[in-house]
Design an enzyme around this catalytic site. Structure first.
Site, mmCIF file in Angstrom:
data_model
loop_
_atom_site.group_PDB
_atom_site.id
_atom_site.type_symbol
_atom_site.label_atom_id
_atom_site.label_comp_id
_atom_site.label_asym_id
_atom_site.label_seq_id
_atom_site.Cartn_x
_atom_site.Cartn_y
_atom_site.Cartn_z
ATOM 1 N N HIS A 267 45.809 46.385 19.417
ATOM 2 C CA HIS A 267 44.808 46.708 20.446
ATOM 3 C C HIS A 267 44.517 48.201 20.332
ATOM 4 O O HIS A 267 44.062 48.662 19.302
ATOM 5 C CB HIS A 267 45.381 46.280 21.800
ATOM 6 C CG HIS A 267 44.414 46.241 22.941
ATOM 7 N ND1 HIS A 267 43.087 46.498 22.822
ATOM 8 C CD2 HIS A 267 44.612 45.981 24.268
ATOM 9 C CE1 HIS A 267 42.489 46.391 24.005
ATOM 10 N NE2 HIS A 267 43.406 46.087 24.898
ATOM 11 N N HIS A 306 37.614 41.842 14.428
ATOM 12 C CA HIS A 306 37.570 41.819 15.895
ATOM 13 C C HIS A 306 37.511 40.377 16.359
ATOM 14 O O HIS A 306 36.881 39.542 15.704
ATOM 15 C CB HIS A 306 36.341 42.590 16.403
ATOM 16 C CG HIS A 306 36.492 42.999 17.829
ATOM 17 N ND1 HIS A 306 36.157 42.168 18.863
ATOM 18 C CD2 HIS A 306 36.978 44.129 18.369
ATOM 19 C CE1 HIS A 306 36.424 42.795 19.988
ATOM 20 N NE2 HIS A 306 36.921 43.977 19.733
ATOM 21 N N ASP A 362 37.977 51.380 16.302
ATOM 22 C CA ASP A 362 39.128 52.219 15.945
ATOM 23 C C ASP A 362 39.059 52.783 14.535
ATOM 24 O O ASP A 362 39.848 53.647 14.180
ATOM 25 C CB ASP A 362 40.424 51.410 16.091
ATOM 26 C CG ASP A 362 40.762 51.194 17.544
ATOM 27 O OD1 ASP A 362 40.622 52.152 18.308
ATOM 28 O OD2 ASP A 362 41.142 50.068 17.908
HETATM 29 N N1 CMC Z 1 42.764 43.000 7.600
HETATM 30 C C1 CMC Z 1 42.928 41.932 6.790
HETATM 31 N N2 CMC Z 1 42.743 40.661 7.180
HETATM 32 C C2 CMC Z 1 42.374 40.461 8.458
HETATM 33 C C3 CMC Z 1 42.169 41.520 9.349
HETATM 34 C C4 CMC Z 1 42.384 42.830 8.879
HETATM 35 N N3 CMC Z 1 42.197 43.878 9.680
HETATM 36 N N4 CMC Z 1 41.812 41.034 10.551
HETATM 37 C C5 CMC Z 1 41.786 39.698 10.412
HETATM 38 N N5 CMC Z 1 42.112 39.355 9.144
HETATM 39 C C6 CMC Z 1 42.135 38.006 8.585
HETATM 40 C C7 CMC Z 1 43.329 37.234 9.109
HETATM 41 O O1 CMC Z 1 44.452 37.411 8.270
HETATM 42 C C8 CMC Z 1 42.789 35.826 9.066
HETATM 43 O O2 CMC Z 1 42.782 35.394 7.738
HETATM 44 P P1 CMC Z 1 43.093 33.845 7.379
HETATM 45 O O3 CMC Z 1 41.960 33.072 8.014
HETATM 46 O O4 CMC Z 1 43.113 33.800 5.914
HETATM 47 O O5 CMC Z 1 44.427 33.537 8.027
HETATM 48 C C9 CMC Z 1 41.323 35.993 9.473
HETATM 49 O O6 CMC Z 1 40.979 37.333 9.060
HETATM 50 C C10 CMC Z 1 41.060 35.821 10.961
HETATM 51 O O7 CMC Z 1 41.855 36.789 11.669
HETATM 52 P P2 CMC Z 1 42.630 36.519 13.025
HETATM 53 O O8 CMC Z 1 43.899 37.312 13.011
HETATM 54 O O9 CMC Z 1 42.728 35.047 13.260
HETATM 55 O O10 CMC Z 1 41.607 37.121 14.062
HETATM 56 P P3 CMC Z 1 41.929 37.503 15.552
HETATM 57 O O11 CMC Z 1 40.651 37.342 16.290
HETATM 58 O O12 CMC Z 1 43.107 36.744 16.073
HETATM 59 O O13 CMC Z 1 42.372 39.027 15.458
HETATM 60 C C11 CMC Z 1 42.297 41.366 15.417
HETATM 61 C C12 CMC Z 1 41.528 40.080 15.763
HETATM 62 C C13 CMC Z 1 41.457 42.571 15.905
HETATM 63 C C14 CMC Z 1 43.646 41.386 16.150
HETATM 64 C C15 CMC Z 1 42.500 41.432 13.882
HETATM 65 O O14 CMC Z 1 41.247 41.467 13.229
HETATM 66 C C16 CMC Z 1 43.347 42.608 13.460
HETATM 67 O O15 CMC Z 1 44.577 42.533 13.487
HETATM 68 N N6 CMC Z 1 42.705 43.764 13.066
HETATM 69 C C17 CMC Z 1 43.463 44.957 12.715
HETATM 70 C C18 CMC Z 1 43.886 45.673 13.984
HETATM 71 C C19 CMC Z 1 42.734 46.372 14.666
HETATM 72 O O16 CMC Z 1 41.936 47.062 14.027
HETATM 73 N N7 CMC Z 1 42.669 46.239 16.013
HETATM 74 C C20 CMC Z 1 41.656 46.896 16.826
HETATM 75 C C21 CMC Z 1 40.744 45.906 17.467
HETATM 76 S S1 CMC Z 1 39.290 46.725 18.173
HETATM 77 C C22 CMC Z 1 39.917 47.690 19.438
HETATM 78 C C23 CMC Z 1 40.431 46.898 20.574
HETATM 79 O O17 CMC Z 1 39.654 46.145 21.179
HETATM 80 O O18 CMC Z 1 41.602 47.040 20.891
#
Ligand code: CMC
Length: 429
Positions: A267, A306, A362
């Protein structure tokens, strides 16, 4: 066409009509679907609430596919361009833009609540020299509830108002003092002659000079960053504020929970993680190997992806532009070149395209914060200060919402049942 869903339960052959309202069905209506009267009704399994609405809200609108973000109906681009953080805070809390008189009264109120009780200072001084500022912030926001025991009277509108003012006003003081604490520097008291954001910079960086006045371009850039972070509908920390607030606890305790949720690297902690990642990559030549590691699942590309935005994050576009204004004053952060190249390579890569992964708020914010000379541990504190009006607007909405109940999700129990307890004296004999 009728606004309802017909569900046929193949276990019993029975059919149910479930009303559809605002694109949703009530989970409680599914509870009526059961195989017999002794069995629990059908429930929805949704870890992380990926497709479950937990409230009705008129604070923030997001269209993730189109990259739209609006506070109370106003597009984020227009607010970032023409408003101030305190005006946006007013908008979020009150639901409409202020008149001149309302704005002046609001700014005056916030300005004259920036000081904290001296005991808060002693309390903060008790932290270890290397305490993470987010830990200090979380604890000190929670501690404010003990200074304002009347804050528990949450059904009184005037009472709510004063706590909202106090929290928006005091957050920069607590955040700046958490920073000074880590630096071993004396805490600086608020300067009520300065604007909200200029005063924050003064509390952070003032030394022996009688007055600290930051470059107005930096003040403006930080004010914009606060605006961009001010609310983001039902994100993890806002959900934490609402969930804890649903127990009818005081708003300081609820917001302390929000600060805790924001602390996590998925987050608000992501901007800190982005900087560490860019530093580790070190140079443009190392990017392809890093990307390969991400694609092989060794790690994530922090600052990308996201839950809601699947095309672009409008906040990231505005921040990228703000980078130029800040770097004009501070000089260019050498990590910017790595970040831009990383973004370019990732956006052309099939892995990221397929998963709709784009830079989020971010990805560039950490670079700006670093140009301000903030250490990475402070980045999430800045996010928390910006998000405070949003948390409070959502909290005010929650406590007046007659449909809300104490948060209590269901679970699917997977453990043992009806085991016979054997006392320790027998088990260990
Ligand atoms: N790098 C590489 N792969 C990723 C990333 C990433 N940053 N984000 C998602 N994926 C992949 C994930 O591994 C999954 O792949 P697969 O379908 O093969 O298993 C797919 O994309 C879908 O991801 P998810 O984890 O199911 O998506 P989510 O909606 O649960 O997670 C997230 C959203 C923001 C937690 C995630 O994208 C992430 O961990 N990003 C990196 C951390 C980050 O930058 N966070 C800040 C978010 S914006 C500020 C805020 O609102 O706090």
């Amino acid at each position: 066409m009728t606004d309802s869903l017909t569900v046929r339960d193949n276990r019993t052959g029975l059919e149910y009509d479930v009303p559809i309202l605002d694109g949703t069905i009530k989970a409680g209506d599914l509870g009526k679907i059961r195989t017999d009267d002794d069995e629990p009704g059908l429930a929805v399994y949704d870890p992380g609430f990926t497709n479950t609405a937990s409230c009705r809200s008129s604070v923030t609108y997001i269209d993730g596919e189109k990259g739209i973000l609006e506070y109370r109906g106003y597009p984020i681009e227009q607010l970032a361009e023409g408003s101030t953080f305190l005006e946006v805070a007013y908008l979020l809390i009150h639901g409409a833009l202020p008149t001149k008189a309302e704005y002046e009264a609001w700014v005056h109120e916030i300005t004259y609540h920036t000081f904290v009780h001296e005991n808060v200072k002693s309390f903060m001084q008790g932290f270890r020299y290397d305490a993470h500022p987010m830990g200090i912030l979380m604890a000190s926001v929670g501690a404010l509830s003990t200074f304002y025991p009347d804050a528990g009277r949450i059904s009184d509108a005037d009472n709510r108002h004063i706590q909202v003012v106090r929290m928006i006003a005091k957050m920069p003081t607590l955040g700046a003092w958490a920073f000074r604490h880590a630096q071993g520097k004396p805490y600086v008291y608020p300067d009520n002659d300065l604007s909200y954001t200029a005063n924050f910079l003064s509390m952070l960086f003032k030394m022996s000079e009688s007055k600290f006045e930051a470059d107005p371009r930096l003040v403006k850039a930080l004010d914009i960053l606060f605006i961009l972070h001010a609310d983001h509908e039902q994100n993890c920390s806002t959900n934490a504020v609402r969930s804890v607030g649903s127990s009818q606890v005081d708003p300081y305790s609820a917001v302390a929970a929000g600060v805790g949720a924001l602390y996590g690297p998925l987050h608000g902690g992501a901007n800190e993680a982005v900087l560490k990642m860019l530093r580790r990559i070190g140079s443009k030549e190392n990017i392809p190997a890093f990307i390969e590691g991400v694609k092989n699942g060794n790690e994530k590309l922090m600052g990308f992806g996201h839950r809601v935005y699947k095309n672009f994050d409008p906040r990231a576009t505005i921040i990228k532009k703000a980078c130029d204004d800040v770097f004009e004053v501070t000089g260019v952060n050498p990590l910017l070149a790595i970040a831009k190249e990383l973004e370019k390579i990732a956006l052309e890569d099939e892995y990221f395209i397929k998963r709709k992964l784009y830079p989020n708020v971010d990805f560039y914010s950490g670079l700006i914060y670093e140009a301000f000379q903030f250490p990475p541990e402070m980045f999430t504190v800045l996010f928390a200060i910006g998000r405070t009006p949003g948390w409070l607007a959502q909290w005010v909405e929650l406590v007046q919402d007659k449909e809300q109940k104490i948060a209590r999700p269901k679970q699917i129990y997977t453990g043992d049942r009806r085991l016979d307890f054997v006392p320790a004296s027998e088990r260990w004999a």
